[in-house]
Motif scaffolding. Structure first.
Motif, PDB file in Angstrom:
ATOM      1  N   LYS A 212       0.700  -1.260   0.035  1.00 23.35           N
ATOM      2  CA  LYS A 212       0.028  -0.112   0.242  1.00 23.35           C
ATOM      3  C   LYS A 212       1.016   1.318   0.144  1.00 23.35           C
ATOM      4  CE  LYS A 212      -1.889   1.451   3.953  1.00 23.35           C
ATOM      5  NZ  LYS A 212      -2.731   1.635   4.995  1.00 23.35           N
ATOM      6  N   ILE A 213       2.049   1.273   0.748  1.00 21.56           N
ATOM      7  CA  ILE A 213       2.627   2.330   0.878  1.00 21.56           C
ATOM      8  C   ILE A 213       3.553   2.716  -0.511  1.00 21.56           C
ATOM      9  CG2 ILE A 213       4.925   3.257   2.107  1.00 21.56           C
ATOM     10  CD1 ILE A 213       1.936   3.610   3.684  1.00 21.56           C
ATOM     11  N   MET A 214       3.820   1.546  -1.081  1.00 23.79           N
ATOM     12  CA  MET A 214       4.636   1.354  -2.158  1.00 23.79           C
ATOM     13  C   MET A 214       3.831   2.064  -3.537  1.00 23.79           C
ATOM     14  SD  MET A 214       6.480  -2.474  -2.209  1.00 23.79           S
ATOM     15  CE  MET A 214       7.418  -2.177  -3.728  1.00 23.79           C
ATOM     16  N   ILE A 215       2.542   2.160  -3.297  1.00 22.57           N
ATOM     17  CA  ILE A 215       1.874   2.779  -4.374  1.00 22.57           C
ATOM     18  C   ILE A 215       2.129   4.153  -4.228  1.00 22.57           C
ATOM     19  CG2 ILE A 215      -0.387   3.362  -4.912  1.00 22.57           C
ATOM     20  CD1 ILE A 215      -1.367   0.554  -4.562  1.00 22.57           C
ATOM     21  N   LEU A 216       2.087   4.905  -2.991  1.00 22.13           N
ATOM     22  CA  LEU A 216       2.436   6.156  -2.679  1.00 22.13           C
ATOM     23  C   LEU A 216       3.863   6.506  -3.320  1.00 22.13           C
ATOM     24  CD1 LEU A 216       0.523   7.482   0.385  1.00 22.13           C
ATOM     25  CD2 LEU A 216      -0.177   7.893  -1.878  1.00 22.13           C
ATOM     26  N   SER A 217       4.715   5.751  -2.815  1.00 22.29           N
ATOM     27  CA  SER A 217       6.228   6.104  -2.895  1.00 22.29           C
ATOM     28  C   SER A 217       6.762   5.803  -4.479  1.00 22.29           C
ATOM     29  CB  SER A 217       7.205   5.011  -1.835  1.00 22.29           C
ATOM     30  OG  SER A 217       7.089   3.601  -2.357  1.00 22.29           O
ATOM     31  N   SER A 218       5.833   5.264  -5.002  1.00 16.52           N
ATOM     32  CA  SER A 218       6.279   4.974  -6.478  1.00 16.52           C
ATOM     33  C   SER A 218       6.283   6.411  -7.289  1.00 16.52           C
ATOM     34  CB  SER A 218       5.473   4.013  -7.374  1.00 16.52           C
ATOM     35  OG  SER A 218       4.136   4.622  -7.476  1.00 16.52           O
ATOM     36  N   THR A 219       5.530   7.625  -6.704  1.00 17.09           N
ATOM     37  CA  THR A 219       5.664   8.731  -7.182  1.00 17.09           C
ATOM     38  C   THR A 219       7.430   9.222  -7.339  1.00 17.09           C
ATOM     39  OG1 THR A 219       5.543   9.585  -4.776  1.00 17.09           O
ATOM     40  CG2 THR A 219       3.636   9.675  -6.203  1.00 17.09           C
ATOM     41  N   ASN A 220       8.228   8.845  -6.607  1.00 22.33           N
ATOM     42  CA  ASN A 220       9.659   9.128  -6.663  1.00 22.33           C
ATOM     43  C   ASN A 220      10.364   8.472  -7.939  1.00 22.33           C
ATOM     44  OD1 ASN A 220      11.737   6.904  -6.311  1.00 22.33           O
ATOM     45  ND2 ASN A 220      10.028   6.200  -5.159  1.00 22.33           N
TER      46      ASN A 220
END
Length: 264
Positions: A212-220
């Motif tokens: 779930k967090i990787m979905i947000l962090s993929s913005t990087n």
């Protein structure tokens, strides 16, 4: 295939394996929130673009970044499907999510829509919707870090998987167009290997929370791709990589307090 290309493929295999294998092992020990941030730092795409530029040139690598926002949109859907299906069984989650990725990648490859601004907008909308679905529809809570014995086999699996994908991308770049290279550089090697290993080592709930967090962090990775498109032609491969990675890490640091608040 030239000896220079073969050498770059071999080096990319080893470098990617060490980088990605190490990063995911560290992330596993930091809990789902911080682990999700670190595990999704540019790794596969970083090393793939370096060797694509070495095999071809900086212009080729810079043009390949136009497909990365579309590739990350597909990766986000892949991860969403994987997380949702994980409670139904690991094998089912792997098969269906990979089939989803392949189907969407083929469609994107046929269309080859390379308007970067609109592709980024599409990615943002898909990533935001996916996170909200997991946060509020499936109510996946964050998980604290867990101590788990490090095994050589787990390390080798991550390294071999990630290294193979990057080496494959480097090989493809000698024969495929820039759009396909950009798509394949975003193949979810880190996402898939991390989710599988976390599920086997820590359990499905920990893996789902990290995903779930990787979905947000993929913005990087979008930040990284944009930076590469500018810095590679202007600064060259290695200075461009350093500057782009610095911007990507800076973005993750800005995201960190937001991610922490999501678990409260």
């Amino acid at each position: 295939m030239s000896s220079y290309l073969i050498l770059n493929v071999l080096i990319s295999f080893v470098a990617a394996g060490i980088w990605i294998g190490g990063a995911t092992l560290i992330a596993e020990r930091l809990g789902s929130q911080r682990g999700g941030l670190i595990a999704n730092l540019p790794s596969t795409v970083l090393i793939a673009l370096i060797f694509v530029a070495l095999v071809n040139d900086v212009g080729f690598a810079a043009r390949a970044t136009r497909a990365i926002p579309m590739g990350m949109t597909i990766d986000t859907i892949f991860l969403l499907v994987f997380i949702i299906l994980l409670n139904k069984g690991l094998i089912k989650a792997i098969i269906i999510s990979l089939f989803t990725w392949l189907m969407l990648a083929c469609i994107a490859g046929l269309i080859q829509y390379s308007n970067m601004a609109l592709n980024i907008l599409m990615y943002v909308l898909v990533a935001a919707a996916s996170f909200l679905i997991l946060e509020y529809r499936f109510k996946i809570p964050h998980q604290a870090r867990r101590k788990k014995k490090l095994t050589v086999s787990n390390s080798l699996i991550r390294a071999l998987f990630a290294g193979s994908v990057v080496a494959g991308t480097t090989s493809i770049s000698a024969f495929a167009g820039t759009y396909w290279v950009g798509l394949f550089s975003t193949f979810p090697a880190v996402m898939l290997s991390s989710m599988v290993i976390l599920t086997l080592n820590q359990g499905s709930e920990f893996a789902r929370a990290t995903g779930k967090i990787m979905i947000l962090s993929s913005t990087n990775i979008i930040i990284y791709a944009l930076a590469v498109s500018l810095t590679y032609p202007g600064l060259g491969i290695f200075p461009g990589t350093i500057v782009s990675l610095g911007l990507s890490v800076g973005w993750v640091l800005l995201l960190h307090p937001v991610i922490i608040r999501t678990g409260k």
